[in-house]
Design an enzyme around this catalytic site. Structure first.
Site, PDB file in Angstrom:
ATOM      1  N   ASN A 163     -43.493  -3.467 -70.967  1.00  0.00           N
ATOM      2  CA  ASN A 163     -44.306  -4.683 -70.814  1.00  0.00           C
ATOM      3  C   ASN A 163     -43.991  -5.725 -71.882  1.00  0.00           C
ATOM      4  O   ASN A 163     -44.007  -6.923 -71.612  1.00  0.00           O
ATOM      5  CB  ASN A 163     -45.797  -4.330 -70.806  1.00  0.00           C
ATOM      6  CG  ASN A 163     -46.252  -3.947 -69.413  1.00  0.00           C
ATOM      7  OD1 ASN A 163     -46.176  -4.753 -68.489  1.00  0.00           O
ATOM      8  ND2 ASN A 163     -46.683  -2.714 -69.238  1.00  0.00           N
ATOM      9  N   PHE A 176     -49.132   4.432 -68.991  1.00  0.00           N
ATOM     10  CA  PHE A 176     -49.045   4.103 -67.553  1.00  0.00           C
ATOM     11  C   PHE A 176     -49.207   2.610 -67.286  1.00  0.00           C
ATOM     12  O   PHE A 176     -49.456   1.843 -68.188  1.00  0.00           O
ATOM     13  CB  PHE A 176     -49.893   5.011 -66.661  1.00  0.00           C
ATOM     14  CG  PHE A 176     -51.384   5.071 -66.866  1.00  0.00           C
ATOM     15  CD1 PHE A 176     -52.079   4.127 -67.571  1.00  0.00           C
ATOM     16  CD2 PHE A 176     -52.109   6.124 -66.293  1.00  0.00           C
ATOM     17  CE1 PHE A 176     -53.449   4.205 -67.710  1.00  0.00           C
ATOM     18  CE2 PHE A 176     -53.487   6.204 -66.436  1.00  0.00           C
ATOM     19  CZ  PHE A 176     -54.145   5.236 -67.148  1.00  0.00           C
ATOM     20  N   GLU A 177     -49.006   2.237 -66.031  1.00  0.00           N
ATOM     21  CA  GLU A 177     -48.943   0.817 -65.613  1.00  0.00           C
ATOM     22  C   GLU A 177     -47.761   0.109 -66.309  1.00  0.00           C
ATOM     23  O   GLU A 177     -47.843  -1.063 -66.641  1.00  0.00           O
ATOM     24  CB  GLU A 177     -50.247   0.061 -65.925  1.00  0.00           C
ATOM     25  CG  GLU A 177     -51.511   0.673 -65.377  1.00  0.00           C
ATOM     26  CD  GLU A 177     -51.719   0.463 -63.878  1.00  0.00           C
ATOM     27  OE1 GLU A 177     -50.832  -0.129 -63.230  1.00  0.00           O
ATOM     28  OE2 GLU A 177     -52.745   0.921 -63.366  1.00  0.00           O
ATOM     29  N   GLY A 178     -46.684   0.851 -66.545  1.00  0.00           N
ATOM     30  CA  GLY A 178     -45.544   0.317 -67.296  1.00  0.00           C
ATOM     31  C   GLY A 178     -45.817   0.543 -68.771  1.00  0.00           C
ATOM     32  O   GLY A 178     -46.868   0.140 -69.273  1.00  0.00           O
ATOM     33  N   ARG A 212     -52.127  -3.934 -64.396  1.00  0.00           N
ATOM     34  CA  ARG A 212     -51.982  -4.214 -65.843  1.00  0.00           C
ATOM     35  C   ARG A 212     -53.099  -5.109 -66.321  1.00  0.00           C
ATOM     36  O   ARG A 212     -53.720  -4.870 -67.367  1.00  0.00           O
ATOM     37  CB  ARG A 212     -50.646  -4.912 -66.099  1.00  0.00           C
ATOM     38  CG  ARG A 212     -49.513  -3.957 -66.015  1.00  0.00           C
ATOM     39  CD  ARG A 212     -48.169  -4.640 -65.983  1.00  0.00           C
ATOM     40  NE  ARG A 212     -47.183  -3.608 -65.727  1.00  0.00           N
ATOM     41  CZ  ARG A 212     -45.990  -3.810 -65.222  1.00  0.00           C
ATOM     42  NH1 ARG A 212     -45.599  -5.015 -64.910  1.00  0.00           N
ATOM     43  NH2 ARG A 212     -45.172  -2.794 -65.019  1.00  0.00           N
TER      44      ARG A 212
END
Ligand SMILES: Cc1cc2nc3c(=O)[nH]c(=O)nc-3n(C[C@H](O)[C@H](O)[C@H](O)COP(=O)(O)OP(=O)(O)OC[C@H]3O[C@@H](n4cnc5c(N)ncnc54)[C@H](O)[C@@H]3O)c2cc1C
Length: 593
Positions: free
Chosen positions: A410, A403-405, A265
């Protein structure tokens, strides 16, 4: 010796930082600049001439490009030297991510390989695993992927159904299940696969080689953007994984997955910078060429506004990203001095900044979305044509919010982690907000004289506004707070604005200590516009939050009064400030801030 006054994760909300204590991008060393230049040269030589071939997923091309970047040492930046890597700092790896971030689909393959693909082994591998895999991952002889997501386990990543069972002879784990949306999955030689052993409630992690029996790779997904990036579903059908390929301890997989995601992130905050600067340069190049109504379109105020906003968002993101990257390096060094291994210190150092990682991912990806959207707009009809470069930039940007949460997950993490961290550090947010409401905490409304005093006063007040509402929502909703997502989003956006405003101001002030006021005047314009807008966002989010929970009229009015006072800023001629920023961009015909 590590610094003794490192600003720990989340502390920016309750502490002030001096400009001398932050790292700013103007301080990169010659070696770091050389690494950045190598990344740029690589993209110019190998990626930009081949964008269509990459996007059509020409057989073997992406893997070949990764290997080529490996020959230049660009895959081993975060790999320890004893495993043929370059063991560079977090700031340097962030810089490489930024420069590679201008590489469209290649950048996704690069980030996946050097980040989520290789780092699980760098940080959690034992000596045997590191020796076996890292030298080849550092050179590109082997490429890698990270397999967490499943058809029914996306945001809820711990709910995956992939299972591992020990074989009768105790030599293998037998893996069964399905993974989805796996970047680099079409060609990766090594995959970190997350699965639950027997009936465990938590995940474990396994290093799986492509050549192991029982793995089936689906064809490439057809995607809206990053078309050149390989994304596939993978099926594990009685796949035999040697027991020595269990990564970390049994049940440690979710921890591994999360700590790698924190890193991913925060890096994404850097990756978007490369893409943003390229899209801005393309925007201004076009605006300087295209003529309408007898003028270059760059001369129109409407276009200047867009160009200036693109620059401000990029410069502020950059100020924030490198500020936290240096804090992470300092924390890693401090932990090493306390006796932790490099791997463990890195894991803990990065995890300490989980709040910043989550909001920089959101802030950066949304900044890039704005920038590429306005790039298309500046190109007008040509922006909608696949013949122009901003078409690819626009489509490729969108994935960053997913993506990446996802940005929703987040945003919620930002608030949840802030509250947990405050509790852990003994900072009672509810008591703090009550002390404001009881008049025990000094609230200054008169604006002090002097540029920096004034701006610091605003940021101090933004922090108070944020902490006030954080305390009040914690108290009001208690255990039900997680269900109040809209309010969490309000507070999370306030937190982001605080960090971004402060990072931008500190960067300006640090520069002004070594350069003339004239030389940094343009950065004052950026800070002026950004902080002025941040005040409005803080006001609006604060207002929305209060309207969502403060039912008692007197209490409502009291809170509203505080938010108005704490978000009050002097007027700024934002039109002229933006015009000056745009004019410099137009004159230089490229992003050089
Ligand atoms: C191109 C691409 C590459 C990827 N690469 C990888 C990879 O290499 N490895 C890997 O493991 N995964 C990868 N992913 C998967 C990615 O991380 C997931 O898509 C992402 O985490 C979201 O999961 P999901 O798609 O299941 O969406 P869902 O979880 O179904 O979410 C759908 C929507 O609901 C929202 N939502 C979900 N839960 C909540 C909640 N509790 N509260 C509020 N809103 C919620 C989400 O924010 C989203 O807006 C990739 C995905 C794509 C598209």
């Amino acid at each position: 010796m590590a610094k003794d006054n490192i600003l720990k994760g989340g502390e920016f909300l309750v502490k002030e930082t001096q400009p001398g204590d932050v790292f700013i991008p103007e301080e990169f060393t010659e070696e770091q600049v050389m690494i950045a230049q190598t990344c740029s040269d690589f993209l110019e030589s190998y990626v930009y001439p081949n964008l269509d071939r990459i996007d059509s997923q020409e057989e073997g091309l992406m893997k070949h490009l990764l290997q080529k970047s490996g020959e230049l040492g660009l895959l081993g930046i975060s790999v320890p030297a004893e495993y043929e890597g370059f063991d560079q700092s977090f700031v340097t790896s962030m810089l490489a991510s930024e420069y590679m971030g201008a590489g469209y689909s290649f950048s996704v393959a690069y980030s996946a390989h050097t980040g989520i693909g290789s780092l699980p082994i760098v940080y959690y591998g034992n000596d045997y695993q590191k020796q076996k895999y890292l030298p080849s991952l550092a050179t590109g002889a082997l490429t890698s992927a990270y397999c967490l997501t499943e058809p029914n386990a996306g945001s809820d990543a711990n709910s995956g159904k992939t299972r591992a069972v020990l074989s009768d002879d105790g030599k293998h784990y037998i893996l069964n299940g399905q993974k989805m949306w796996i970047t680099n999955g079409g060609f990766a030689d090594i995959m970190t696969v997350f699965a639950k052993i027997d009936n465990d409630r938590v995940l474990s992690a396994f290093i799986v080689e492509r050549a192991f029996p029982g793995i089936v790779f689906n064809p490439e997904e057809k995607k809206m953007g990053i078309k050149g990036s390989s994304t596939v579903q993978i099926f594990f059908n009685d796949c035999k994984v040697p027991v020595e390929n269990l990564l970390g301890k049994r049940g440690e997989g979710f921890r591994i997955a999360l700590s790698i995601l924190h890193m991913g992130r925060i890096k994404l905050g850097g990756t978007v910078l490369g893409a943003a600067k390229r899209a801005i340069t393309q925007s201004v190049n076009y605006a300087n060429e295209r003529r309408q109504f007898g003028k270059q379109i760059a001369e129109f105020g409407a276009i200047k506004h867009k160009l200036a906003e693109q620059v401000i968002k990029t410069w502020v993101t950059e100020s924030s990203v490198y500020r936290v990257a240096q804090c992470i390096d300092d924390t890693i060094e401090q932990l090493r001095e306390q006796g932790l291994s490099k791997g463990k210190a890195s894991i803990e150092g990065i995890a300490d900044y989980a709040i910043e990682a989550a909001f920089l991912k959101v802030f950066g990806s949304e900044a890039l979305n704005y920038i590429v959207d306005e790039a298309v707009q500046i190109f007008g009809g040509m922006g909608f044509s696949s013949e122009t470069p901003v078409d690819r930039a626009y489509r490729d940007s969108r994935i960053n919010r997913i993506f990446e949460g996802t940005n929703e997950i987040n945003r919620m993490l930002v608030v949840d982690t802030t509250i947990k961290k405050a509790l852990k550090e003994g900072f009672d947010v509810s008591r703090y907000s009550k002390s404001i409401l009881k008049g025990l905490e000094e609230i200054r409304t008169e604006i002090p004289e002097g540029y920096y005093n004034e701006k610091r006063h605003y940021i101090r007040n933004f922090k108070k506004a944020t902490l006030l509402l954080l305390g009040e929502i914690s108290e009001t909703f208690q255990r039900n707070l997680t269900s109040e997502q809209e309010v969490l989003f309000n507070i999370s956006d306030m937190i982001m604005q605080v960090y971004a405003s402060e990072s931008a101001l500190l960067r300006l002030e640090k520069q002004e200590s070594t350069r003339s006021a004239d030389a940094v005047a343009i950065y004052r314009d950026m800070v002026d516009v950004f902080v002025y807008d941040a005040a409005d966002i803080i006001h609006k989010c604060g207002k929305d939050a209060i309207n969502s929970f403060a039912e008692d009229q007197e209490y409502h009015q009291k809170l509203m009064g505080y938010i108005v006072d704490l978000s009050a800023v002097k007027p700024v001629n934002v039109k002229e400030a933006r015009r000056r920023i745009a004019n410099l961009l137009i004159e230089e015909n490229g992003y050089k801030f």
